[in-house]
Structure formats: structure tokens, C-alpha cells
Design a protein around this motif. Sequence first.
Motif, PDB file in Angstrom:
ATOM      1  N   PRO A  82      51.528  -1.587 -19.489  1.00 38.13           N
ATOM      2  CA  PRO A  82      50.957  -2.838 -20.004  1.00 38.13           C
ATOM      3  C   PRO A  82      51.331  -3.129 -21.456  1.00 38.13           C
ATOM      4  O   PRO A  82      51.241  -4.272 -21.902  1.00 38.13           O
ATOM      5  CB  PRO A  82      49.447  -2.640 -19.852  1.00 38.13           C
ATOM      6  N   ALA A  83      51.760  -2.123 -22.193  1.00 38.86           N
ATOM      7  CA  ALA A  83      52.184  -2.342 -23.582  1.00 38.86           C
ATOM      8  C   ALA A  83      53.575  -2.986 -23.646  1.00 38.86           C
ATOM      9  O   ALA A  83      53.988  -3.469 -24.694  1.00 38.86           O
ATOM     10  CB  ALA A  83      52.174  -1.027 -24.352  1.00 38.86           C
ATOM     11  N   LYS A  84      54.303  -2.974 -22.531  1.00 39.40           N
ATOM     12  CA  LYS A  84      55.651  -3.550 -22.483  1.00 39.40           C
ATOM     13  C   LYS A  84      55.639  -4.843 -21.671  1.00 39.40           C
ATOM     14  O   LYS A  84      56.235  -4.938 -20.611  1.00 39.40           O
ATOM     15  CB  LYS A  84      56.632  -2.552 -21.856  1.00 39.40           C
ATOM     16  N   LEU A  85      54.943  -5.846 -22.204  1.00 38.88           N
ATOM     17  CA  LEU A  85      54.825  -7.129 -21.507  1.00 38.88           C
ATOM     18  C   LEU A  85      56.143  -7.893 -21.540  1.00 38.88           C
ATOM     19  O   LEU A  85      56.783  -7.981 -22.580  1.00 38.88           O
ATOM     20  CB  LEU A  85      53.738  -7.993 -22.138  1.00 38.88           C
ATOM     21  N   ARG A  86      56.492  -8.453 -20.396  1.00 32.40           N
ATOM     22  CA  ARG A  86      57.665  -9.327 -20.273  1.00 32.40           C
ATOM     23  C   ARG A  86      57.161 -10.762 -20.135  1.00 32.40           C
ATOM     24  O   ARG A  86      57.348 -11.405 -19.111  1.00 32.40           O
ATOM     25  CB  ARG A  86      58.474  -8.932 -19.043  1.00 32.40           C
ATOM     26  N   ASP A  87      56.525 -11.239 -21.175  1.00 28.51           N
ATOM     27  CA  ASP A  87      55.879 -12.545 -21.098  1.00 28.51           C
ATOM     28  C   ASP A  87      56.522 -13.610 -21.971  1.00 28.51           C
ATOM     29  O   ASP A  87      56.206 -14.790 -21.836  1.00 28.51           O
ATOM     30  CB  ASP A  87      54.402 -12.430 -21.462  1.00 28.51           C
ATOM     31  N   LYS A  88      57.440 -13.247 -22.845  1.00 28.33           N
ATOM     32  CA  LYS A  88      58.044 -14.232 -23.754  1.00 28.33           C
ATOM     33  C   LYS A  88      58.689 -15.370 -22.975  1.00 28.33           C
ATOM     34  O   LYS A  88      58.461 -16.544 -23.265  1.00 28.33           O
ATOM     35  CB  LYS A  88      59.064 -13.560 -24.666  1.00 28.33           C
ATOM     36  N   VAL A  89      59.494 -15.039 -21.974  1.00 24.57           N
ATOM     37  CA  VAL A  89      60.167 -16.072 -21.183  1.00 24.57           C
ATOM     38  C   VAL A  89      59.146 -16.969 -20.479  1.00 24.57           C
ATOM     39  O   VAL A  89      59.348 -18.175 -20.372  1.00 24.57           O
ATOM     40  CB  VAL A  89      61.177 -15.460 -20.189  1.00 24.57           C
ATOM     41  N   LEU A  90      58.060 -16.404 -20.032  1.00 25.38           N
ATOM     42  CA  LEU A  90      57.041 -17.203 -19.344  1.00 25.38           C
ATOM     43  C   LEU A  90      56.404 -18.203 -20.303  1.00 25.38           C
ATOM     44  O   LEU A  90      56.153 -19.359 -19.937  1.00 25.38           O
ATOM     45  CB  LEU A  90      55.962 -16.294 -18.742  1.00 25.38           C
ATOM     46  N   ARG A  91      56.140 -17.773 -21.529  1.00 25.76           N
ATOM     47  CA  ARG A  91      55.520 -18.671 -22.508  1.00 25.76           C
ATOM     48  C   ARG A  91      56.461 -19.793 -22.932  1.00 25.76           C
ATOM     49  O   ARG A  91      56.017 -20.840 -23.378  1.00 25.76           O
ATOM     50  CB  ARG A  91      55.028 -17.879 -23.718  1.00 25.76           C
ATOM     51  N   GLU A  92      57.779 -19.598 -22.760  1.00 28.67           N
ATOM     52  CA  GLU A  92      58.764 -20.620 -23.126  1.00 28.67           C
ATOM     53  C   GLU A  92      59.038 -21.625 -22.003  1.00 28.67           C
ATOM     54  O   GLU A  92      59.638 -22.670 -22.235  1.00 28.67           O
ATOM     55  CB  GLU A  92      60.076 -19.948 -23.534  1.00 28.67           C
ATOM     56  N   LEU A  93      58.604 -21.324 -20.804  1.00 28.86           N
ATOM     57  CA  LEU A  93      58.889 -22.187 -19.650  1.00 28.86           C
ATOM     58  C   LEU A  93      58.221 -23.544 -19.740  1.00 28.86           C
ATOM     59  O   LEU A  93      57.124 -23.675 -20.265  1.00 28.86           O
ATOM     60  CB  LEU A  93      58.399 -21.523 -18.355  1.00 28.86           C
ATOM     61  N   THR A  94      58.900 -24.546 -19.159  1.00 30.75           N
ATOM     62  CA  THR A  94      58.281 -25.849 -18.915  1.00 30.75           C
ATOM     63  C   THR A  94      58.352 -26.202 -17.428  1.00 30.75           C
ATOM     64  O   THR A  94      57.729 -27.154 -16.986  1.00 30.75           O
ATOM     65  CB  THR A  94      58.980 -26.955 -19.740  1.00 30.75           C
TER      66      THR A  94
END
Length: 173
Positions: A82-94
Amino acid sequence: MVGQVQMFNYAYLREGRRRPDPLPRLIATHRHALAEARKQTNAPVILIGKSMGGRIGCHVSLEEQVNGLVCLGYPLCGGGDPAKLRDKVLRELTTPILFVQGTRDPLCPLDLLESVRRKMNAPTFLQLVEGGDHSLLVSKRHLQAAGETQPNSDAGIIGAISSFIKGLPARLD
């Protein structure tokens, strides 16, 4: 659901290697498959990927216009950490996105996914697979307790994807 499906594998899989290619090569492979599919049709494009394929589809949608994304078992936590979140791309999505997640998926704890979804700009949808693992397979114990079968669970997933696609705009502006 009617449409054309364009399937492909990444080079590392075709070559029998276990270690995935670097992210830029994975994205390039995905973009090439998308370009090939677009040569055959001008229909709306929905990128659907399992695990890493869904994550790479998200990256591609930042560079290419697509109508929607479907992530089957999104690998939110690298290596299950859980410390290695792959969420950056998700937050950039439209691009609108449907997550199809098993409730027993260690690579995508649902509380973390909900936290990320609240931070996303894209319209997000979630289809839970009760008792499902990262591969969306439901445990035999859960199937028996619910009086269900794996094909019934799979049909629910297909129904959710179909409903998501029907709700998307037909054209990109």
C-alpha cells in the motif's frame, strides 16, 4: 454489446519473459495496437485491460483520445504494498473509467481505491466482484455460500461493462 475487439500482447509476453518491459515501451506497444485498430474502424474506442494492461491503457488515454477505460483488477499497489500507490495516472485522467475489482484483491484494497477515486477528475464507476481475487475469480467457498457460479459472476462483469459502455458519449468533442 456489439463491436470490434483488437487483442494484443506486450513483447515481453510474446518472448516468454517474466519481467515486463519498461513503461515507455509498454505504452508504445499499446498505442501501436490502438493505431492498428483505428485503421479498421472509426467506431468509439474503449480500452479494456486486465491488471497492468488496464494501468497502461490509462497512460495511453492521457496521450490518445478514447471514449472510455475499463480496468479489470487495477494494480493500485505495486507488489501489493500500500505504500507503493500507482495512483498518479488515475488522478490525471479525464476519460470515464470503470474499475472491476475483486473484494479479495491484495493489489487493490477497496478503501485505498475509494480514496483515490475521490481525488480523480474523471468520472469513475466501480463494479465489485464479491469474493473475487485479482483475477476476478471468486473463491469456491464464497460461490457456495452465495449459491452462485463463476459463470454467473462473469456474466455480472460483462453486464456492468456493457452498461458502462452504453452510458458513454458516442462521440469525442
